[in-house]
Design an enzyme around this catalytic site. Structure first.
Site, PDB file in Angstrom:
ATOM      1  N   ASP A   1       2.428 -56.722  48.921  1.00 47.43           N
ATOM      2  CA  ASP A   1       2.807 -55.658  47.990  1.00 47.43           C
ATOM      3  C   ASP A   1       4.327 -55.655  47.848  1.00 47.43           C
ATOM      4  OD1 ASP A   1       2.496 -53.338  46.389  1.00 47.43           O
ATOM      5  OD2 ASP A   1       0.828 -52.685  47.663  1.00 47.43           O
TER       6      ASP A   1
ATOM      7  N   ASP B   1       4.333 -53.248  42.805  1.00 47.56           N
ATOM      8  CA  ASP B   1       4.227 -51.798  42.708  1.00 47.56           C
ATOM      9  C   ASP B   1       5.114 -51.258  41.587  1.00 47.56           C
ATOM     10  OD1 ASP B   1       3.328 -49.226  44.080  1.00 47.56           O
ATOM     11  OD2 ASP B   1       5.505 -48.992  44.194  1.00 47.56           O
TER      12      ASP B   1
ATOM     13  N   GLU C   1       1.079 -53.648  38.905  1.00 49.97           N
ATOM     14  CA  GLU C   1       0.511 -52.318  38.771  1.00 49.97           C
ATOM     15  C   GLU C   1       0.990 -51.784  37.424  1.00 49.97           C
ATOM     16  OE1 GLU C   1       0.323 -48.096  41.215  1.00 49.97           O
ATOM     17  OE2 GLU C   1       2.175 -49.253  41.229  1.00 49.97           O
TER      18      GLU C   1
ATOM     19  N   HIS D   1      -5.770 -47.436  46.746  1.00 50.59           N
ATOM     20  CA  HIS D   1      -5.253 -46.480  47.720  1.00 50.59           C
ATOM     21  C   HIS D   1      -4.703 -45.213  47.089  1.00 50.59           C
ATOM     22  CE1 HIS D   1      -1.859 -48.708  46.209  1.00 50.59           C
ATOM     23  NE2 HIS D   1      -1.044 -47.788  46.688  1.00 50.59           N
ATOM     24  N   ASP D   2      -4.552 -45.191  45.769  1.00 50.08           N
ATOM     25  CA  ASP D   2      -3.964 -44.038  45.083  1.00 50.08           C
ATOM     26  C   ASP D   2      -4.989 -43.129  44.412  1.00 50.08           C
ATOM     27  OD1 ASP D   2      -1.298 -44.450  45.699  1.00 50.08           O
ATOM     28  OD2 ASP D   2      -0.940 -45.758  43.991  1.00 50.08           O
TER      29      ASP D   2
END
Length: 556
Positions: free
Chosen positions: A98, A200, A255, A328-329
């Site tokens: 990431d 990200d 992302e 994860h969000d």
């Protein structure tokens, strides 16, 4: 380079803090991941994506990096990482890290130096602005996590920009030294043999000239029009491709916050030479209004169909998407889009039939393969996510709603739902750790865990394995052209996929009720590839679908 490996591959996202605790300190770690590589290989995973493992004070669970070339001590050592990389590759799997490049931690040496004086060489690594005449922040920008996006620094009398928490100052990509720092960090990991990066909030790295005020148009629109898609963004991405990515057999996954189907091609079309693929937020946020989980709307299947279609049409034969329905969000997939009570197993399987037959690189978030569900946190003291905590605290000030209502919304869509420890067995703490974990384990681990499902041939886990095995040998799942059937049906999602001479039919009943569907010609119940029930009710050409039944059939 041949990138079919990442197009056909299946990505499994690991949230290291919650995956597996090997040393029983309550926190997942790299050696815990190593212990589970056989499990991941058996699941038919091709690519592992690790949420950040770098040094961090953990204000936002690792998305606030204090050293891009060091491992967070809680997670282990660089030797542990090297072993993980070696053993992942030995099993024929890839490893993706990431990359958090929009911001770093305020405890990074760059920011610590920048605060020392206005003429410090690192000052221009960040965004600094003088207060307005009234002493207020430079503009009205709001943080993704609530409150102003500007923090006042008493020592220098200036504000610095942080689109996330105040401990995550945004990096100034206008400064070529910043870009060089990030590119060199990427090379460090690629030289070790890492196979790519999930990037990200990468659409946010270019800020608009003059930092203009955001219009009052809803937070999601502000993200698209003000925070993301800045004037030099594509210049930076092309530079990243030219100086780093193109020199390795690696790929870049963005992302896609702030990206819509109209401008996605600027990022991922093949002739752009910027990013290899992105995942968008339209599916992930299809029950969330304005990008805020406290503003939600009921699930609408026809809306979901339209989202899949418009994105598919936007990139068809020009670019590539990642296919993600959870991470994860966001709250758990089966709790958001299925029925996590009466039809828990059926709906979890049906959702995976849908996801595995959508075009794009398949992304699985840890625990979805066993149908992990949302958790009920009993009090704010059990909440760990900074976004949820900030929302709760802000609500205490504004008193827009009761404490009970605020916690109810956190339990419905908050990020802790996806971050509860992985449920490996029915022993203490679900087998994650023998000590109390950093975040509460979902009490349903007695029922939902990998060991129980390993021994059940009809489990969600074994269903995932079977579907992934079928998908690997059937390119139509990945590349097939889609034609929707009964598009306006509010409870059934049906479509064909065609690749060369191969054609399949996918039928999904998004309902607690029985539903009927009429088969098209040349497709019979004799050619069932996948069925999430043990039986199928059939009356001539009409299929009687049970609640949350999902099917894949092959045309004759």
């Amino acid at each position: 380079m041949n990138f079919s490996w990442f197009k056909k591959g299946t990505i499994y996202q690991i949230y290291p803090r919650s995956f597996n605790d090997s040393n029983n300190d309550g926190i997942g770690d790299i050696r815990g991941i190593i212990e589970k590589l056989d499990y991941l290989e058996k699941l038919n995973i091709d690519i592992l994506w690790l949420s950040p493992i770098f040094s961090s004070p953990n204000d936002d669970n690792g998305y606030d990096i204090s050293d891009y070339r060091a491992i967070m001590p809680e997670f282990g050592s660089m030797r542990d990482f090297d072993e993980l990389l070696e053993k992942t590759h030995k099993r024929g799997m890839k490893l993706v890290l990431d990359l958090v490049a929009n911001h770093c931690s305020d405890e990074h040496k760059w920011f610590e130096e920048a605060k020392k004086s206005k003429d410090n060489p690192f000052r221009d690594y960040f965004h600094w602005k003088k207060p307005l005449s009234n002493g207020g922040p430079p503009n009205n920008w709001k943080s993704f996590f609530g409150g102003s996006a500007w923090e006042f620094d008493e020592a220098s009398g200036e504000y610095y920009l942080h689109l996330f928490t105040r401990k995550q100052p945004d990096l100034n990509w206008e400064n070529p030294k910043v870009r060089e720092e990030i590119f060199n960090a990427m090379k460090f990991w690629l030289d070790k043999g890492v196979d790519g990066f999930r990037m990200d909030v990468i659409p946010l790295i270019s800020k608009r000239d003059g930092y203009p005020n955001a219009p009052d148009v809803g937070f999601r629109k502000v993200i698209e029009d003000v925070y993301a898609n800045g004037p030099k963004l594509h210049e930076y991405l092309k530079e990243m491709r030219e100086k780093v990515i193109r020199h390795y057999d690696a790929f870049s996954l963005a992302e896609g916050v702030g990206i819509n189907h109209d401008n996605a091609g600027l990022y991922i079309n093949n002739d752009r030479e910027e990013l290899d693929m992105l995942y968008h937020f339209d599916i992930l946020e299809c029950t969330i209004v304005n990008g805020k989980f406290e503003e939600s709307s009921p699930f609408d299947l026809v809306n979901m169909k339209s989202i899949f279609k418009k994105w598919r049409d936007a990139v068809h034969q020009k670019g590539w998407l990642a296919n993600a329905m959870g991470n994860h969000d966001f709250a758990r997939m089966v709790s958001r889009f299925g029925n996590d009570d009466k039809y828990w197993a059926e709906s979890a399987k049906m959702l995976f039939i849908m996801q595995s037959t959508q075009n794009g690189t398949l992304n699985i978030y840890q625990g979805d393969e066993i149908g992990m569900t949302n958790i009920v946190l009993e009090s704010i003291n059990e909440v760990r996510d900074v976004q949820s905590l900030n929302f709760y605290e802000e609500n205490l000030v504004t008193q827009k709603m009761s404490k009970e209502r605020a916690l109810e919304l956190i339990n419905k869509e908050g990020r802790d739902n996806a971050r509860t420890p992985m449920q490996w067995n029915d022993e203490i703490n679900g087998g994650f750790s023998i000590v109390e974990p950093w975040l509460k384990v979902n009490p349903n681990y007695n029922k939902i865990n990998t060991v129980t499902q390993e021994n059940d041939p009809n489990s969600i886990l074994n269903f995932y394995r079977n579907v992934l095995n079928i998908r690997k040998s059937n390119d139509v799942f990945v590349y097939g052209d889609v034609e929707e059937l009964e598009y306006d049906n509010p409870s059934i999602y049906a479509y064909t996929k065609t690749l060369d001479e191969i054609r399949i039919l996918v039928i999904l009943n998004f309902s607690d009720n029985n539903s009927k569907f009429t088969l098209p010609k040349k497709c019979t119940n004799k050619n069932i590839i996948v069925n999430n029930y043990e039986s199928l009710m059939f009356d001539n050409e009409v299929i009687n679908l049970k609640p949350y039944q999902g099917l894949i059939l092959k045309f004759e």
